[in-house]
Scaffold this active site. Structure first.
Site, PDB file in Angstrom:
ATOM      1  N   PRO A 101       4.623  -3.724  -7.292  1.00 52.44           N
ATOM      2  CG  PRO A 101       1.482  -4.837  -7.871  1.00 52.44           C
ATOM      3  CD  PRO A 101       3.438  -5.017  -7.584  1.00 52.44           C
ATOM      4  N   GLY A 103       2.764   0.218  -3.062  1.00 49.62           N
ATOM      5  CA  GLY A 103       1.477  -0.534  -1.834  1.00 49.62           C
ATOM      6  C   GLY A 103       1.596  -1.891  -1.234  1.00 49.62           C
ATOM      7  CB  CYS A 104       2.814  -5.448  -3.567  1.00 50.33           C
ATOM      8  SG  CYS A 104       1.649  -5.110  -4.389  1.00 50.33           S
ATOM      9  CB  ILE A 105       3.443  -5.835   2.612  1.00 51.72           C
ATOM     10  CG1 ILE A 105       2.177  -5.649   2.170  1.00 51.72           C
ATOM     11  CG2 ILE A 105       4.023  -4.987   3.597  1.00 51.72           C
ATOM     12  CD1 ILE A 105       2.508  -5.781   4.012  1.00 51.72           C
TER      13      ILE A 105
END
Length: 105
Positions: A101, A103-105
Site C-alpha cells: 500500500p 504510505g507503507c515503508i
C-alpha cells in the site's frame, strides 16, 4: 525481478516479495505466504482482512493503510497488529497478493 513458487505456481515478485501481477494470486497461495512471513495458520479473522485488502485494491488500485483498515474493515487496529505483527497493512497486502500500500515503508 525474481520469482517465487506458491501452491505449485511460479509467480513474479518484486525485491520485497510482493506480487507484480495480483491476478496470478489465488486463495491457496495465502497460507504458504503467511507461513513464510511468520504469521502462521490463517484464521477466519485473517481472511476478513485478506479479502478486504483484495477488494480495496480492485476498487482503488492500492491497498488500504493501517488507519483505513482499522476504520473500515471491521477489525480494530489492535487486533490487526495481533493478526499481522510487524506492520499489518504491508504484511496483509503481501499475503493477499497485492502491491505494498502507498504510505507503507
Amino acid at each position: 525481478m525474481s520469482t517465487k513458487v506458491y501452491a505449485g505456481t511460479e509467480v513474479p515478485v518484486n525485491e520485497e516479495g510482493f506480487f507484480t501481477d495480483p491476478g496470478q494470486w489465488h486463495d491457496d497461495m495465502a497460507a504458504e505466504i503467511a507461513r513464510e512471513s511468520g504469521v502462521g495458520e490463517l484464521t477466519e479473522r485473517h481472511w476478513v482482512i485478506i479479502r478486504f485488502m483484495r477488494k480495496e485494491f480492485a476498487e482503488k488500485g492500492t491497498g488500504p493503510t493501517v488507519r483505513a483498515l482499522g476504520k473500515t474493515s471491521g477489525v480494530s487496529v489492535k487486533e490487526l497488529y495481533q493478526l499481522f505483527p510487524k506492520g499489518p497493512a504491508k504484511l496483509a497486502a503481501r499475503i493477499a497478493g497485492i502491491p505494498k500500500p502507498r504510505g507503507c515503508i
